[in-house]
Write an enzyme that holds these catalytic residues in place. Structure first.
Site, PDB file in Angstrom:
ATOM      1  N   ASP A  56      80.848  34.963 -68.572  1.00 53.49           N
ATOM      2  CA  ASP A  56      81.863  35.446 -69.416  1.00 53.49           C
ATOM      3  C   ASP A  56      83.256  35.644 -69.077  1.00 53.49           C
ATOM      4  OD1 ASP A  56      83.314  36.984 -71.599  1.00 53.49           O
ATOM      5  OD2 ASP A  56      81.421  37.699 -72.236  1.00 53.49           O
ATOM      6  N   SER A 104      84.492  37.053 -77.329  1.00 54.91           N
ATOM      7  CA  SER A 104      83.023  36.766 -76.884  1.00 54.91           C
ATOM      8  C   SER A 104      81.984  36.612 -77.948  1.00 54.91           C
ATOM      9  CB  SER A 104      82.680  37.799 -75.911  1.00 54.91           C
ATOM     10  OG  SER A 104      83.308  38.004 -74.750  1.00 54.91           O
ATOM     11  N   THR A 157      77.803  39.122 -76.050  1.00 56.40           N
ATOM     12  CA  THR A 157      77.394  37.910 -75.845  1.00 56.40           C
ATOM     13  C   THR A 157      75.905  37.634 -75.838  1.00 56.40           C
ATOM     14  OG1 THR A 157      79.390  37.710 -74.074  1.00 56.40           O
ATOM     15  CG2 THR A 157      77.270  36.105 -73.776  1.00 56.40           C
ATOM     16  N   GLU A 281      73.303  36.479 -68.625  1.00 56.79           N
ATOM     17  CA  GLU A 281      74.777  36.652 -68.735  1.00 56.79           C
ATOM     18  C   GLU A 281      75.334  37.461 -67.273  1.00 56.79           C
ATOM     19  OE1 GLU A 281      76.664  39.506 -71.263  1.00 56.79           O
ATOM     20  OE2 GLU A 281      78.755  38.144 -71.357  1.00 56.79           O
ATOM     21  N   ASP A 286      84.413  38.927 -67.095  1.00 54.61           N
ATOM     22  CA  ASP A 286      85.426  39.052 -68.008  1.00 54.61           C
ATOM     23  C   ASP A 286      86.270  40.555 -68.075  1.00 54.61           C
ATOM     24  OD1 ASP A 286      86.705  38.851 -70.823  1.00 54.61           O
ATOM     25  OD2 ASP A 286      85.193  40.331 -71.176  1.00 54.61           O
ATOM     26  N   HIS A 290      90.163  41.022 -67.313  1.00 53.95           N
ATOM     27  CA  HIS A 290      91.154  42.082 -68.176  1.00 53.95           C
ATOM     28  C   HIS A 290      92.040  42.913 -67.290  1.00 53.95           C
ATOM     29  CE1 HIS A 290      89.726  40.905 -72.253  1.00 53.95           C
ATOM     30  NE2 HIS A 290      88.587  40.853 -71.854  1.00 53.95           N
ATOM     31  N   ASP A 328      82.473  31.395 -71.666  1.00 54.96           N
ATOM     32  CA  ASP A 328      83.060  31.361 -73.017  1.00 54.96           C
ATOM     33  C   ASP A 328      83.981  31.169 -73.478  1.00 54.96           C
ATOM     34  OD1 ASP A 328      83.075  33.937 -72.044  1.00 54.96           O
ATOM     35  OD2 ASP A 328      82.518  34.990 -73.778  1.00 54.96           O
ATOM     36  N   HIS A 329      85.212  31.623 -72.449  1.00 60.34           N
ATOM     37  CA  HIS A 329      86.460  31.693 -72.556  1.00 60.34           C
ATOM     38  C   HIS A 329      87.192  32.052 -71.426  1.00 60.34           C
ATOM     39  CE1 HIS A 329      86.378  35.683 -72.855  1.00 60.34           C
ATOM     40  NE2 HIS A 329      85.442  35.764 -73.559  1.00 60.34           N
TER      41      HIS A 329
END
Ligand code: ZN
Ligand code: MG
Ligand code: ZN
Length: 509
Positions: A56, A104, A157, A281, A286, A290, A328-329
């Site tokens: 993620d 997400s 997710t 996951e 992620d 951040h 996912d990004h």
């Protein structure tokens, strides 16, 4: 006992004999359909098992950093590199239905259903229509199902594989939908949405899960001992995620590792007659990104790569398994950049990341707290992050931590401190050398949010010949999974214009 033995020991005792190499790569190619945006189901042979490893919030720049970290600090290449080389590898466009940058929830919905939804929604169109998820289709075929995550269990997710809700924040509802769905394995954090004391309706979902035949587990020992038909592992209180891998590993933050959870899930699911679908996951890459905390992000990458080791070992034992690995990004737009004469300063600067022993989150919660002196900050950063911050930065940090100086003020006072959260500003004060010396990581993040960056996706399995997936939309993963499971299914969809009419573009990430 090594991982191989662990996997073979339990439920896998009756599995086929192991091969000594990566899964045999057959001749069947993934034929892309003539219609754009679809993968022809006939091009993939149906497989017994499907494993989906999600990274993620991580893009190509992070993958580069993880590869460098693994080689230069740990002395081995990422296993993911082998997967990318041996299987099919593509670049995925991760947009959501109404935004060029996805969250997400929309991202997981896209691959779980084959349709884009608005940011914040889980497997539900903006007009309220529920979509059918790949996990539902797999369960209806008689396959076992499992979700493993390092975030809390009801986070977006994993939830998008089961729950259909308008907003990802409806986590009590998501927990109820898990109960109704009855996945065979649920392992993650966050007891809050399951427990009577913390739920707004006082409902005791833990008891209801037990009545439905689940072993409900709260710690690593319980996980190892669990033998029930169904497993619900909730390893943290309230809404907490599992700890960052760097804190679990070096600061003894209590939690099973992603590898331990993945091993247990594979032991549990591996002997099911009809095969299984398992999502694993690595959800906290992620979160680290951040906060512009590359050290924490990299250790969570390593946690994912170690889980991948278990997955590849399992695939040697049960060859008829398809593996998909995808991000996912991207989050943060972080990059290792060149500086110094001939860019040579970049290498020693990057290698300072080898000294990271805690996440920024842990450090600013446990050690660098309001009232701490600049000298103590310098000592703590040295001890836990392996780098020295200059006096001037330590003084600014002390005031930020004490709440005496706002983020904007700090930004003006430090040429490289331009970010949208105090955590990002603190990260810059620690990690960037304004004078260009290689004594700190010098990794830049362009934002504290997600970006529109393309993300990697790879597919590996006995029916997958090495090759390219090319450029694909995140929704195409759904069609690949349908093909891998031998099902044909198409969900209804909406156009961006239709969605904007109904939803005004959806909620924020
Ligand atoms: Zn995400
Ligand atoms: Mg996630
Ligand atoms: Zn995020």
């Amino acid at each position: 006992m090594n991982r191989r033995d662990l996997l073979k020991a339990g439920a896998l005792a009756g599995a086929a004999a192991a091969a000594s190499h990566l899964p045999g790569l057959g001749a069947i190619r993934a034929a892309r359909a003539a219609l754009p945006g679809a993968v022809e189901a006939g091009g993939w042979r149906e497989s017994r098992n499907l494993i989906f490893l999600v990274l993620d919030g991580t893009g190509y720049e992070d993958m580069a950093a993880a590869s460098l970290f693994s080689r230069r600090v740990l002395g081995r290449p990422l296993l993911l590199e082998r997967v990318l080389s041996a299987g099919q590898y593509g670049s995925m466009d991760p947009q959501s239905l109404t935004a060029v940058v996805t969250d997400s929830a929309a991202a997981t919905s896209a691959w779980a259903t084959g349709r884009r939804v608005v940011n914040g929604a889980l497997s539900q169109l903006p007009d309220g229509r529920d979509l059918t998820t790949i996990l539902q289709l797999a369960r209806d075929q008689g396959r076992a199902t499992g979700l493993v995550t390092s975030t809390r269990m009801t986070h977006a997710t994993p939830a998008g594989w089961v729950a259909r809700v308008a907003a990802r924040g409806m986590e009590e509802e998501i927990a109820e939908q898990y109960l109704a769905f009855r996945p065979d394995v649920l392992l993650g954090g966050g007891r809050g949405p399951f427990e009577a004391e913390t739920r707004s309706d006082g409902r005791d979902l833990v008891a209801e899960f037990r009545e439905a035949g689940y072993d409900v587990i709260h710690d690593e020992e319980g996980l190892e001992a669990a033998t029930g038909d169904r497993l619900l592992g909730l390893f943290t209180d309230r809404d907490l995620h599992l700890p960052y891998e760097v804190d679990r590993r070096f600061q003894n933050a209590p939690s099973p590792s992603l590898t331990t959870m993945t091993t247990k899930a594979l032991q549990h699911l591996g002997d099911r007659d009809g095969g299984f679908v398992l999502q694993v996951e690595a959800g906290r890459i992620d979160h680290a990104n951040h906060r512009s905390d590359l050290g924490a992000a990299l250790w969570d990458w390593i946690a994912a790569d170690e889980a991948l080791d278990v997955i590849l070992t399992f695939m040697e034992i049960q060859n008829d398994t398809i593996l998909i690995v995808a991000a996912d990004h991207d989050t943060g737009g972080g990059a290792v950049y060149g500086f110094g004469p001939g860019y040579r300063a970049s290498t020693p600067a990057f290698e300072t990341l080898g000294g990271v022993r805690a996440s920024h989150e842990w450090l600013f919660r446990e050690v660098i707290v309001p009232g701490v002196s600049p000298e103590n900050i310098q000592d703590a950063v040295q001890e836990y992050l392996g780098v020295m911050v200059p006096d001037s930065n330590a003084e600014i940090m002390a005031r930020v931590v004490a709440g005496e100086r706002g983020n904007r003020e700090v930004q003006r006072g430090h040429p490289n401190a331009h970010a949208s959260q105090p955590g990002n500003t603190l990260a810059k004060l620690i990690t960037i050398s304004p004078d260009g010396s290689p004594d700190r990581p010098n990794v830049s993040f362009s934002t504290s949010h997600h970006t529109a960056g393309l993300v990697p996706v790879a597919v590996l399995g006995p029916s997958v010949a090495p090759g390219s997936l090319g450029f694909l939309e995140n929704t195409e993963i759904f069609h690949i999974m349908c093909a891998a499971l031998g099902v044909r299914f198409e969900n209804p969809g909406m156009t961006e214009a239709e969605a904007l009419e109904v939803a005004g573009g959806g909620r924020g990430a």
